[in-house]
Motif scaffolding. Structure first.
Motif, PDB file in Angstrom:
ATOM      1  N   SER A  38       2.845 -14.301  39.810  1.00 23.03           N
ATOM      2  CA  SER A  38       1.556 -15.479  39.954  1.00 23.03           C
ATOM      3  C   SER A  38       2.315 -16.673  40.324  1.00 23.03           C
ATOM      4  CB  SER A  38       0.875 -15.194  39.364  1.00 23.03           C
ATOM      5  OG  SER A  38      -0.381 -16.261  39.381  1.00 23.03           O
ATOM      6  N   ASN A  97      -4.806 -19.323  41.693  1.00 24.78           N
ATOM      7  CA  ASN A  97      -6.073 -17.946  41.688  1.00 24.78           C
ATOM      8  C   ASN A  97      -6.762 -17.803  42.445  1.00 24.78           C
ATOM      9  OD1 ASN A  97      -8.156 -16.690  40.326  1.00 24.78           O
ATOM     10  ND2 ASN A  97      -8.456 -18.120  38.039  1.00 24.78           N
ATOM     11  N   TRP A  98      -7.626 -18.392  43.240  1.00 27.32           N
ATOM     12  CA  TRP A  98      -8.141 -17.918  44.325  1.00 27.32           C
ATOM     13  C   TRP A  98      -7.356 -17.549  45.449  1.00 27.32           C
ATOM     14  CZ3 TRP A  98     -14.137 -19.526  44.846  1.00 27.32           C
ATOM     15  CH2 TRP A  98     -14.647 -19.684  43.572  1.00 27.32           C
ATOM     16  N   ARG A 132      -5.556 -13.806  45.327  1.00 28.91           N
ATOM     17  CA  ARG A 132      -7.180 -13.388  45.206  1.00 28.91           C
ATOM     18  C   ARG A 132      -7.102 -12.785  46.751  1.00 28.91           C
ATOM     19  NH1 ARG A 132     -11.991 -14.101  41.158  1.00 28.91           N
ATOM     20  NH2 ARG A 132     -13.203 -12.713  42.526  1.00 28.91           N
ATOM     21  N   HIS A 182      -1.435 -13.022  37.277  1.00 26.98           N
ATOM     22  CA  HIS A 182      -2.324 -13.519  37.527  1.00 26.98           C
ATOM     23  C   HIS A 182      -3.972 -12.249  36.673  1.00 26.98           C
ATOM     24  CE1 HIS A 182      -6.312 -14.411  39.884  1.00 26.98           C
ATOM     25  NE2 HIS A 182      -5.409 -14.849  40.968  1.00 26.98           N
ATOM     26  N   PRO A 183      -4.325 -13.391  36.062  1.00 24.07           N
ATOM     27  CA  PRO A 183      -5.281 -13.337  35.106  1.00 24.07           C
ATOM     28  C   PRO A 183      -6.506 -12.531  35.145  1.00 24.07           C
ATOM     29  CG  PRO A 183      -5.720 -15.385  35.469  1.00 24.07           C
ATOM     30  CD  PRO A 183      -4.365 -15.405  36.263  1.00 24.07           C
ATOM     31  N   ASP A 184      -6.582 -12.325  36.508  1.00 24.02           N
ATOM     32  CA  ASP A 184      -7.865 -11.634  37.159  1.00 24.02           C
ATOM     33  C   ASP A 184      -7.655 -11.575  37.186  1.00 24.02           C
ATOM     34  OD1 ASP A 184     -10.438 -10.502  37.024  1.00 24.02           O
ATOM     35  OD2 ASP A 184     -11.684 -12.895  37.421  1.00 24.02           O
ATOM     36  N   ARG A 227      -8.462  -9.204  41.543  1.00 21.67           N
ATOM     37  CA  ARG A 227      -9.758  -8.887  41.811  1.00 21.67           C
ATOM     38  C   ARG A 227     -10.169  -9.357  43.473  1.00 21.67           C
ATOM     39  NH1 ARG A 227     -14.572 -11.201  39.416  1.00 21.67           N
ATOM     40  NH2 ARG A 227     -14.289 -12.818  39.084  1.00 21.67           N
ATOM     41  N   TYR A 243     -16.698  -4.875  45.853  1.00 16.83           N
ATOM     42  CA  TYR A 243     -15.843  -4.380  44.441  1.00 16.83           C
ATOM     43  C   TYR A 243     -14.677  -2.370  45.049  1.00 16.83           C
ATOM     44  CZ  TYR A 243     -16.414  -8.812  41.918  1.00 16.83           C
ATOM     45  OH  TYR A 243     -16.902  -9.603  41.878  1.00 16.83           O
TER      46      TYR A 243
END
Length: 204
Positions: free
Chosen positions: A109, A118-119, A122, A135-137, A139, A145
């Motif tokens: 990342s 970030n986005w 993702r 990457h911290p999140d 998803r 989901y």
């Protein structure tokens, strides 16, 4: 090549040196390729070096090369493309990084270099299945989901794997197998032979 691109090319060669795998000029824009192992260090240099100063990350896109060149392409399947802008020097740069493993594409990342990654990361994960370590999140961001697969991969079926509908009896949204028959639609102008006569007038 314009004087500006020549200056940028020289600065890249001087600053990145052996970390550059290739440099290509097309449509008045430079594209550099670096190894996945060098991604974060190269991005940090591109941002911080005064001769480069790419302080803005515009976008990150994924690519699946599995059917590139009608199957003639031989190389890594997945890549991430980083679109960079230097406001200070009025330069644009495209950075391409190939994932070394086709079965499980992974790269680092760059959120620590540009927060806005970030986005973008993702999205590349969601649509192409590219994993970004650190990457911290990480998803999904565009699909549900519970979505199965990655819809921008070349081997993903056009009709998808499941379809979603509202069930009035259960009073909720449910998933079910796809009911649409797969088919290829050919435009009429391509499908019909001799669509126009020799003088170019439409028949019928």
């Amino acid at each position: 090549m314009s004087k500006s691109l020549e200056t940028l090319n020289a600065s890249l060669q001087e600053t990145l040196g052996g970390r550059l795998v290739s440099v290509v000029t097309a449509l008045e824009e430079l594209t550099i390729v670096v190894k996945a192992a060098d991604l974060v260090s190269v991005c940090t240099t591109l941002r911080d070096d005064e001769k480069l100063h790419f302080e803005q990350l515009i976008d990150i896109t994924g690519i699946d090369y599995s059917q590139y060149g009608d199957g003639a392409y031989e190389g890594p399947r997945f890549a991430s493309i980083y679109h960079l802008l230097s406001l200070k020097h009025n330069w644009r740069l495209r950075l391409r990084v190939y994932a070394p493993d086709d079965d499980f594409p992974v790269m680092a990342s760059v959120i620590g270099v540009w927060d806005c990654a970030n986005w973008y990361e993702r999205e590349a994960f969601d649509l192409y299945g590219i994993m970004f370590t650190g990457h911290p999140d990480l998803r999904r961001i565009l699909t549900d989901y519970g979505f199965v697969g990655h819809p921008f991969r070349k081997d993903f079926p056009l009709s998808g794997n499941v379809e979603m509908r509202y069930d009035p009896d259960q009073q909720r949204v449910i998933y079910q197998p796809v009911t649409i028959e797969p088919r290829v639609i050919t435009p009429r102008i391509v499908r019909e032979e001799n669509y126009a006569d020799s003088e170019g007038f439409r028949k019928g």
